[in-house]
Design a protein around this motif. Structure first.
Motif, PDB file in Angstrom:
ATOM      1  N   LEU A  19       0.820  -1.202   0.000  1.00 54.47           N
ATOM      2  CA  LEU A  19       0.000   0.000   0.000  1.00 54.47           C
ATOM      3  C   LEU A  19       0.861   1.261   0.000  1.00 54.47           C
ATOM      4  N   ALA A  20       1.881   1.292   0.836  1.00 54.42           N
ATOM      5  CA  ALA A  20       2.749   2.476   0.926  1.00 54.42           C
ATOM      6  C   ALA A  20       3.447   2.747  -0.409  1.00 54.42           C
ATOM      7  N   VAL A  21       4.029   1.712  -0.991  1.00 59.44           N
ATOM      8  CA  VAL A  21       4.749   1.889  -2.261  1.00 59.44           C
ATOM      9  C   VAL A  21       3.775   2.273  -3.373  1.00 59.44           C
ATOM     10  N   THR A  25       4.039   5.680  -5.483  1.00 62.34           N
ATOM     11  CA  THR A  25       4.502   5.608  -6.868  1.00 62.34           C
ATOM     12  C   THR A  25       3.391   5.438  -7.902  1.00 62.34           C
ATOM     13  N   ASP A  26       2.208   5.002  -7.463  1.00 59.56           N
ATOM     14  CA  ASP A  26       1.108   4.677  -8.365  1.00 59.56           C
ATOM     15  C   ASP A  26       1.519   3.603  -9.376  1.00 59.56           C
ATOM     16  N   ASN A  27       2.438   2.727  -8.944  1.00 60.98           N
ATOM     17  CA  ASN A  27       2.962   1.668  -9.809  1.00 60.98           C
ATOM     18  C   ASN A  27       2.653   0.315  -9.170  1.00 60.98           C
ATOM     19  N   VAL A  28       1.680  -0.399  -9.728  1.00 57.80           N
ATOM     20  CA  VAL A  28       1.256  -1.687  -9.178  1.00 57.80           C
ATOM     21  C   VAL A  28       2.381  -2.714  -9.238  1.00 57.80           C
ATOM     22  N   ILE A  29       3.115  -2.739 -10.349  1.00 58.55           N
ATOM     23  CA  ILE A  29       4.177  -3.723 -10.530  1.00 58.55           C
ATOM     24  C   ILE A  29       5.267  -3.519  -9.478  1.00 58.55           C
ATOM     25  N   LEU A  30       5.723  -2.304  -9.314  1.00 55.26           N
ATOM     26  CA  LEU A  30       6.759  -2.010  -8.324  1.00 55.26           C
ATOM     27  C   LEU A  30       6.266  -2.319  -6.910  1.00 55.26           C
ATOM     28  N   ALA A  31       5.064  -1.888  -6.578  1.00 55.64           N
ATOM     29  CA  ALA A  31       4.519  -2.116  -5.238  1.00 55.64           C
ATOM     30  C   ALA A  31       4.400  -3.607  -4.937  1.00 55.64           C
ATOM     31  N   THR A  32       3.951  -4.371  -5.909  1.00 51.34           N
ATOM     32  CA  THR A  32       3.804  -5.817  -5.713  1.00 51.34           C
ATOM     33  C   THR A  32       5.165  -6.490  -5.558  1.00 51.34           C
ATOM     34  N   ALA A  33       6.107  -6.121  -6.400  1.00 51.23           N
ATOM     35  CA  ALA A  33       7.448  -6.704  -6.321  1.00 51.23           C
ATOM     36  C   ALA A  33       8.103  -6.395  -4.968  1.00 51.23           C
TER      37      ALA A  33
END
Length: 184
Positions: A19-21, A25-33
């Motif tokens: 959630l924080a990432v 960043t509004d980047n699902v891929i980065l947040a998930t990784a």
């Protein structure tokens, strides 16, 4: 009580990281990784420290990997947001075991009102199912701010309120039974 909150934070760490990432960043891929990496790091850290890893730790890691993988494939954050719901359903199912709460109660309560403790255990199971269903419904909207509010305020507040009500009711019943026994 401190241990309960520490374990809860530990179980939700990957979702909090996600959630924080994502919000930053509004980047699902980065947040998930980052969330998946955080879950692995959490397990590795516990292993290095020699801390025992419980079933829920491995279940949490598996959920992060599976739901994170689906999130990566679909680019849809709702799958990661479903993780706490699944955890609440699993905990609720465990709480359906008759008398599970007795081992967490002080002896005076176990000796005086075990039947009420059993009822409270079932009430906690119902609460976990309701919170899980609500969280799943909110996650389905895809509104991350609403979901974060539900997770932190609604779900957290409901648990704190339930604990306070349980404490007060059990204290009241034990006090009344002790008074009645003293009069008899």
């Amino acid at each position: 009580m401190k241990d309960v909150f520490a374990r809860l934070a530990s179980d939700l760490l990957s979702v909090i990281i996600f959630l924080a990432v994502y919000l930053l960043t509004d980047n699902v891929i980065l947040a998930t990784a980052v969330a998946i990496a955080g879950a692995f790091a959490q397990v590795i850290y516990a292993r290095l420290k020699g801390q025992p890893l419980h079933y829920m730790t491995y279940a949490s890691l598996a959920l992060v990997i599976v739901l994170g993988g689906i999130t990566l494939l679909t680019n849809d954050p709702r799958f990661m947001l479903a993780k706490p719901s699944i955890a609440h359903f699993a905990i609720g199912a465990i709480m359906l075991k008759r008398g599970w709460m007795l081992r967490y109660m002080p002896p005076v309560i176990v000796e005086t009102v075990p039947e009420y403790v059993t009822i409270a255990g079932y009430a906690w199971a119902a609460l976990m199912f309701v919170i899980g269903a609500g969280m799943m419904a909110v996650a389905a909207t895809g509104d991350l701010k609403l979901w974060a509010f539900y997770l932190m305020v609604v779900a957290g507040g409901a648990k704190i309120l339930a604990f306070a009500v349980q404490y007060f009711v059990l204290w009241l019943i034990v006090t009344n039974r002790r008074r009645a026994a003293a009069r008899a």
